[in-house]
Scaffold this active site. Sequence first.
Site, PDB file in Angstrom:
ATOM      1  N   ARG A 204      -2.137   9.963  20.253  1.00 37.70           N
ATOM      2  CA  ARG A 204      -2.710  10.914  20.515  1.00 37.70           C
ATOM      3  C   ARG A 204      -3.719  11.447  22.202  1.00 37.70           C
ATOM      4  NH1 ARG A 204      -6.704   8.407  15.236  1.00 37.70           N
ATOM      5  NH2 ARG A 204      -4.865   9.525  13.673  1.00 37.70           N
TER       6      ARG A 204
ATOM      7  N   SER B 189      -4.378  -2.369   7.846  1.00 39.04           N
ATOM      8  CA  SER B 189      -5.373  -1.436   7.618  1.00 39.04           C
ATOM      9  C   SER B 189      -6.639  -1.366   8.104  1.00 39.04           C
ATOM     10  CB  SER B 189      -5.712  -2.561   6.186  1.00 39.04           C
ATOM     11  OG  SER B 189      -4.439  -2.370   5.349  1.00 39.04           O
TER      12      SER B 189
ATOM     13  N   HIS C 284      -9.068  -1.157  18.616  1.00 44.97           N
ATOM     14  CA  HIS C 284      -8.605   0.387  17.876  1.00 44.97           C
ATOM     15  C   HIS C 284      -9.959   0.690  17.241  1.00 44.97           C
ATOM     16  CE1 HIS C 284      -6.437   3.413  15.659  1.00 44.97           C
ATOM     17  NE2 HIS C 284      -6.952   2.760  14.928  1.00 44.97           N
TER      18      HIS C 284
ATOM     19  N   GLY D   9       1.027  -0.831   0.105  1.00 48.26           N
ATOM     20  CA  GLY D   9       0.381  -0.018  -0.367  1.00 48.26           C
ATOM     21  C   GLY D   9       0.877   1.843  -0.427  1.00 48.26           C
TER      22      GLY D   9
END
EC number: 1.1.1.37
Length: 308
Positions: A151, A119, A175, A7
């Site tokens: 984060r 992914s 997640h 990817g």
Amino acid sequence: MKVTIVGAGAVGASCAEYIAIKNFASEVVVLDIKEGFAEGKAMDLMQTASLMGFDTKITGITNDYSKTAGSHVAVITSGIPRKPGMTREELIGINAGIVKTVAANLIEHSPNVILIVVSNPMDTMTYLVHKSTDLPKNRIIGMGGALDSARFKYRLAEAMEAPISDIDGMVIGGHSDTGMVPLTAHATRNSIKVSEFLSEERLNQVAEDTKVGGATLTKLLGTSAWYAPGAAVSSMVQAIACDQKKMFPCSAYLEGEYNLEDICIGVPVLLGKNGLEKIVNIELTAAEKAKMQESAEGVRKTNDLLEL
Ligand SMILES: NC(=O)c1ccc[n+]([C@@H]2O[C@H](COP(=O)([O-])OP(=O)(O)OC[C@H]3O[C@@H](n4cnc5c(N)ncnc54)[C@H](O)[C@@H]3O)[C@@H](O)[C@H]2O)c1
Ligand SMILES: O=C(O)C[C@H](O)C(=O)O
């Protein structure tokens, strides 16, 4: 050390860039299904080498897995990202087929590879790789918690008006927008619990902002984020490449740890040359344990959609 990234899109290219800039890998192969795309990204990145001061060789490939042979680590970022208003779970229909095929191709050419699954829906994609390949569980690692924790630290620093380097904290669990478990009771600023500096209400707000971190960025960007995801993957690859034994929350296949079985979900692990070398068992509060079980129920619902 040879690293393959499947990817060459936003996350894959960002990951290749950070790995190269950190200069620990001899070779990064970027592979994409779109004709010429990975070649273009690799050439563009290589033209930053003299400016950024790295010697890592980045090669772009259109769908020829023979060029990935002998990879120590491979990162799977192929698949579609979500658009504003979508959940990660909605991507399963397209991404499951892509991830399964990509994992099989990578293993065929690099039987000793350590796979990092990116992914989405990531925990379910990691589980799919476990179920559809013969790789041992230390060689299949899902990336989510490293990003979510970054984060969390960002939000904690913002709330305390503190430099991020003062902050430590971790997010475990699935997640997903609802499944993340930011460990607010364990987070610290210079080893002092953050609850000394923030009210319970503010801490809850930090946790909620952390959980929707990906959705917030997707709304702003029109597609999902890539810089922090790429950086998170690069740190995990570095921990493996340099045998750092560094702790990250990663999606790991559990067999009783955290009272969970036959599921991939975010827990603290040590990453080193053998991949996921140890699942670290930390004592959770009663509330955190309950949130972890609830999070696992959500991941299982998505896993149930897989055709195994
Ligand atoms: N786990 C995480 O924390 C995290 C973070 C960010 C993004 N993601 C996920 O990563 C994935 C990629 O996101 P992105 O923003 O880079 O998307 P993107 O669309 O920019 O890139 C995806 C790339 O995959 C390629 N691709 C599709 N099918 C392929 C196949 N069979 N073989 C090889 N390449 C193929 C596409 O051509 C495209 O270039 C998404 O599923 C996204 O949700 C996960
Ligand atoms: O939010 C997304 O869909 C992408 C990724 O999982 C993220 O957290 O940035």
